[in-house]
Design an enzyme around this catalytic site. Structure first.
Site, mmCIF file in Angstrom:
data_model
loop_
_atom_site.group_PDB
_atom_site.id
_atom_site.type_symbol
_atom_site.label_atom_id
_atom_site.label_comp_id
_atom_site.label_asym_id
_atom_site.label_seq_id
_atom_site.Cartn_x
_atom_site.Cartn_y
_atom_site.Cartn_z
ATOM 1 N N ASP A 1 0.830 -1.206 0.000
ATOM 2 C CA ASP A 1 0.000 0.000 0.000
ATOM 3 C C ASP A 1 0.873 1.268 0.000
ATOM 4 O OD1 ASP A 1 -2.416 1.421 0.265
ATOM 5 O OD2 ASP A 1 -2.339 1.381 2.453
ATOM 6 N N ASN B 1 -10.050 0.415 1.347
ATOM 7 C CA ASN B 1 -8.953 0.274 2.320
ATOM 8 C C ASN B 1 -9.439 0.574 3.736
ATOM 9 O OD1 ASN B 1 -7.419 -0.057 0.048
ATOM 10 N ND2 ASN B 1 -5.920 1.512 0.560
ATOM 11 N N VAL B 2 -9.093 -0.323 4.644
ATOM 12 C CA VAL B 2 -9.464 -0.138 6.053
ATOM 13 C C VAL B 2 -8.230 -0.395 6.915
ATOM 14 C CG1 VAL B 2 -10.928 -0.945 7.938
ATOM 15 C CG2 VAL B 2 -11.838 -0.904 5.600
ATOM 16 N N HIS C 1 -7.697 9.611 5.259
ATOM 17 C CA HIS C 1 -7.103 8.575 6.104
ATOM 18 C C HIS C 1 -7.288 8.926 7.584
ATOM 19 C CE1 HIS C 1 -4.496 7.985 2.407
ATOM 20 N NE2 HIS C 1 -4.936 6.765 2.639
ATOM 21 N N GLY C 2 -7.308 7.913 8.427
ATOM 22 C CA GLY C 2 -7.346 8.147 9.880
ATOM 23 C C GLY C 2 -8.737 8.483 10.367
ATOM 24 N N HIS D 1 -9.791 4.922 -0.462
ATOM 25 C CA HIS D 1 -8.924 4.917 0.729
ATOM 26 C C HIS D 1 -9.692 5.566 1.886
ATOM 27 C CE1 HIS D 1 -4.786 3.869 -0.884
ATOM 28 N NE2 HIS D 1 -5.593 3.746 -1.919
ATOM 29 N N GLY D 2 -9.160 5.392 3.100
ATOM 30 C CA GLY D 2 -9.779 6.048 4.252
ATOM 31 C C GLY D 2 -11.118 5.436 4.617
ATOM 32 N N GLY D 3 -11.186 4.107 4.611
ATOM 33 C CA GLY D 3 -12.464 3.427 4.859
ATOM 34 C C GLY D 3 -12.975 3.517 6.291
ATOM 35 N N SER D 4 -12.089 3.794 7.265
ATOM 36 C CA SER D 4 -12.533 3.800 8.666
ATOM 37 C C SER D 4 -13.404 5.017 8.948
ATOM 38 C CB SER D 4 -11.320 3.828 9.602
ATOM 39 O OG SER D 4 -10.490 2.731 9.330
#
Ligand code: 13P
Length: 278
Positions: A82, A228-229, A178-179, A206-209
């Protein structure tokens, strides 16, 4: 089944109109937990580690373990590098047997991003692995050290980028970060729809959380195939480990990390709709 190329996983996801989670791992317990979740739910899986995380988990140690665990899995597992930043580390990941790499040139101007991405596509060809690249800028940063502003992917640029680089998957910026999100994530779904209409590639979020299930589903409807997690898994692990106040022996913590990872990965697999696809 076992270790597979990421491209095949994404093609099947496109045919079945679902998303596949790419879960960041930092140690053996997380690798075991993620694979256990995918096996329990009969889902394809992507496990990944980012270049900025290698100071914690050296690539020559964690890489072979990820590849070997994927080989032994009873479901298809792609092993992905990644946010590759340097040619040297991307090459090392390919030599170890990663079946997919991302080159992140999103901080360069378009022309330079295209030039550098094309060089990586050439590097990867003899390995037969998948290449993901990024255009536009996702907010925050992979390891939380930089607070990058979101810069939405330009549709014409994305079209040109896909055509000239011939990458297999494209990470885009639609308000994702992200984050931990500052406030409720506000994804520009119309913008995603417009990119999807113009760019014939599996798209990567990206930045799945922190994104809610409804928005994930909308994103999948509009062409997102890889999600992406990272932070959600790490937070779940911390929560699980801190839950038990009295002293517990080390191997109980070890089991907690596996369990927390399995729980988080299963939670996301169900939302992304990749369960019972293998
Ligand atoms: P999160 O940490 O927000 O889940 O982002 C993960 C990611 O996009 C890794 O590339």
């Amino acid at each position: 089944m076992g270790l597979v190329e990421m491209k095949g996983i994404l093609q099947k996801a496109e045919q079945g109109q679902y998303g596949v989670g790419a879960f960041s791992v930092a140690n053996m317990e997380m690798v075991l937990g993620a694979i256990q979740a995918a096996e329990e739910l009969r889902s394809p899986l992507i496990i990944q580690i980012a270049e900025v995380r290698l100071s914690y988990s050296p690539l020559h140690l964690i890489g072979p373990m990820m590849v070997e665990a994927a080989r032994e899995a009873t479901v298809p597992v792609a092993v992905h590098f990644d946010h590759g930043l340097t040619r040297e580390k991307i090459k090392q990941a390919l030599d170890i047997g990663f079946t997919s790499v991302m080159f992140d040139g999103s901080h360069f101007p378009l022309k330079e991003n295209i030039k550098r991405t094309k060089q990586i596509v050439e590097l990867v060809k003899p390995f037969g692995a998948t290449v993901e690249a990024e255009i536009g800028q996702v907010g925050g940063s992979e390891d939380g050290t930089v607070d990058t502003e979101v810069s939405l992917t330009d549709i014409e640029e994305a079209k040109q980028f896909a055509m000239e680089t011939q990458v297999d998957a494209l990470a885009i910026a639609i308000g994702n970060a992200h984050g931990i999100y500052k406030g409720k994530p506000c994804l520009q779904l119309d913008h995603l729809e417009a990119i999807h209409e113009q760019v014939d590639l599996p798209l990567v979020l990206h930045g799945g959380s922190g994104i809610d299930p409804h928005d994930f589903k909308k994103c999948i409807q509009h062409g997102i195939r890889k999600i992406n997690v990272a932070t959600a898994t790490f937070n779940q692990v911390i929560h699980q480990v801190n839950k038990e106040t009295p002293y517990r022996d080390y191997f109980s913590h070890h089991r907690d990390v596996i369990m927390a990872t399995t729980e988080n990965v299963k939670h996301h697999i169900k939302i992304f709709g990749s369960d019972y696809k293998v």
